[in-house]
Motif scaffolding. Structure first.
Motif, PDB file in Angstrom:
ATOM      1  N   ARG A 128       0.819  -1.212   0.000  1.00 48.08           N
ATOM      2  CA  ARG A 128       0.000   0.000   0.000  1.00 48.08           C
ATOM      3  C   ARG A 128       0.853   1.262   0.000  1.00 48.08           C
ATOM      4  N   VAL A 129       2.152   1.118   0.175  1.00 45.72           N
ATOM      5  CA  VAL A 129       3.064   2.263   0.117  1.00 45.72           C
ATOM      6  C   VAL A 129       3.866   2.130  -1.175  1.00 45.72           C
ATOM      7  N   LEU A 130       3.626   3.026  -2.105  1.00 40.65           N
ATOM      8  CA  LEU A 130       4.200   2.891  -3.438  1.00 40.65           C
ATOM      9  C   LEU A 130       5.719   2.982  -3.430  1.00 40.65           C
ATOM     10  N   ASP A 131       6.284   3.761  -2.525  1.00 38.10           N
ATOM     11  CA  ASP A 131       7.738   3.934  -2.477  1.00 38.10           C
ATOM     12  C   ASP A 131       8.314   3.366  -1.186  1.00 38.10           C
ATOM     13  N   ALA A 132       7.784   2.231  -0.726  1.00 37.96           N
ATOM     14  CA  ALA A 132       8.217   1.658   0.556  1.00 37.96           C
ATOM     15  C   ALA A 132       9.699   1.308   0.545  1.00 37.96           C
ATOM     16  N   ARG A 133      10.217   0.798  -0.572  1.00 41.74           N
ATOM     17  CA  ARG A 133      11.620   0.375  -0.623  1.00 41.74           C
ATOM     18  C   ARG A 133      12.594   1.548  -0.606  1.00 41.74           C
ATOM     19  N   SER A 134      12.131   2.730  -0.918  1.00 45.03           N
ATOM     20  CA  SER A 134      13.023   3.893  -0.963  1.00 45.03           C
ATOM     21  C   SER A 134      12.972   4.734   0.303  1.00 45.03           C
ATOM     22  N   LEU A 135      12.151   4.367   1.277  1.00 48.78           N
ATOM     23  CA  LEU A 135      12.051   5.153   2.505  1.00 48.78           C
ATOM     24  C   LEU A 135      13.308   4.964   3.343  1.00 48.78           C
ATOM     25  N   ARG A 136      13.868   6.066   3.833  1.00 47.89           N
ATOM     26  CA  ARG A 136      15.100   6.056   4.612  1.00 47.89           C
ATOM     27  C   ARG A 136      14.911   6.858   5.897  1.00 47.89           C
ATOM     28  N   CYS A 137      15.727   6.527   6.898  1.00 43.51           N
ATOM     29  CA  CYS A 137      15.712   7.258   8.165  1.00 43.51           C
ATOM     30  C   CYS A 137      16.500   8.553   8.011  1.00 43.51           C
ATOM     31  N   SER A 138      15.972   9.628   8.580  1.00 43.28           N
ATOM     32  CA  SER A 138      16.709  10.887   8.620  1.00 43.28           C
ATOM     33  C   SER A 138      17.420  11.085   9.956  1.00 43.28           C
ATOM     34  N   GLY A 139      17.133  10.276  10.928  1.00 44.72           N
ATOM     35  CA  GLY A 139      17.749  10.346  12.247  1.00 44.72           C
ATOM     36  C   GLY A 139      17.201   9.223  13.100  1.00 44.72           C
ATOM     37  N   PRO A 140      17.830   9.000  14.247  1.00 38.20           N
ATOM     38  CA  PRO A 140      19.037   9.637  14.791  1.00 38.20           C
ATOM     39  C   PRO A 140      20.286   9.274  13.994  1.00 38.20           C
ATOM     40  N   PRO A 141      21.421   9.926  14.274  1.00 36.67           N
ATOM     41  CA  PRO A 141      22.626   9.727  13.447  1.00 36.67           C
ATOM     42  C   PRO A 141      23.036   8.277  13.229  1.00 36.67           C
ATOM     43  N   PRO A 142      22.957   7.371  14.226  1.00 38.24           N
ATOM     44  CA  PRO A 142      23.378   5.986  13.948  1.00 38.24           C
ATOM     45  C   PRO A 142      22.539   5.284  12.883  1.00 38.24           C
TER      46      PRO A 142
END
Length: 238
Positions: A128-142
């Protein structure tokens, strides 16, 4: 054309969802100067909104409960969404929104304990999320740059300063557990110290018992290994 507006999170004005207005052109009528009569608008409830684009609106949250029934695609890319609350995700399971597909790319998703509801929903409803594979974390730094689908919900922790009330409670529970273990260790050491003489005597008795047992085994081994005892046992009448 008349239009109602409602304020959405992020400070932008968005059209009131669920209201569709259709301009109906009036046939040219006799009017002074030969100009046609002006157009007017009427509400048409039979029209259904299928696609809603809200990309680039700096949205920090979205009231999914206000989404119209029958919506098929929702574009939320390039906003300011850091997480989606559990209540918002539950509204996506409403009968009229079960076929809704969402785009969440280019949002500053923060991978801490507040993201657990979204991660659980994403792992069970990735289609149901068209770009699920491209989602990335913006934080925390690790975790910056880590793909969301590679994370586990139980692996997302909360820091004391930035994880909210849940993080503070979790940290306090660990501290309390450590203090209890330290007290148990101190009591155990005190018991050993106060009973050091009795423990020493018990160890001495245990060592003597083990020594007597080993001497008995050694004596039996010598008796069995002595050839004279073996020949005497093998000669009848002696």
């Amino acid at each position: 054309m008349a239009r109602k507006q409602a304020r959405a999170a992020g400070g932008r004005w968005l059209p009131w969802l669920g209201l569709a207005l259709l301009p109906l052109a009036v046939p040219p009528a006799a009017a002074p100067g030969g100009c046609p009569s002006p157009c007017y608008c009427v509400a048409t409830p039979e029209l259904v909104l299928r696609r809603l684009e809200l990309a680039g609106n700096r949205l920090q949250e979205l009231p999914f409960a206000l989404l119209p029934s029958g919506l098929e695609e929702l574009d939320l890319r390039n906003n300011s969404l850091q997480q989606l609350a559990a209540a918002e995700l539950r509204s996506l399971e409403a009968p009229g929104l079960r076929g809704l597909r969402v785009s969440l790319g280019a949002n500053p998703l923060r991978c801490d304990c507040a993201l657990r509801p979204l991660l659980v929903w994403l792992r069970s409803s990735a289609t149901r999320v068209l770009d699920a594979r491209s989602l990335r974390c913006s934080g925390p730094p690790p975790l910056r740059g880590t793909a969301l689908l590679r994370l586990r919900p139980e692996g997302l922790g909360c820091g004391t300063s930035e994880g909210g009330e849940a993080g503070r409670l979790e940290t306090a529970s660990y501290v309390f557990f450590g203090i209890v273990l330290a007290l148990i260790g101190i009591v155990f050491l005190m018991v050993l110290y106060l009973n050091r003489r009795g423990i020493k005597r018990w160890l001495h008795n245990l060592r003597e018992a083990c020594r007597d047992q080993m001497e008995g085994y050694h004596y039996r081994y010598e008796q069995d290994a002595d050839p004279r005892c073996a020949s005497t046992a093998g000669t009848p009448g002696l």
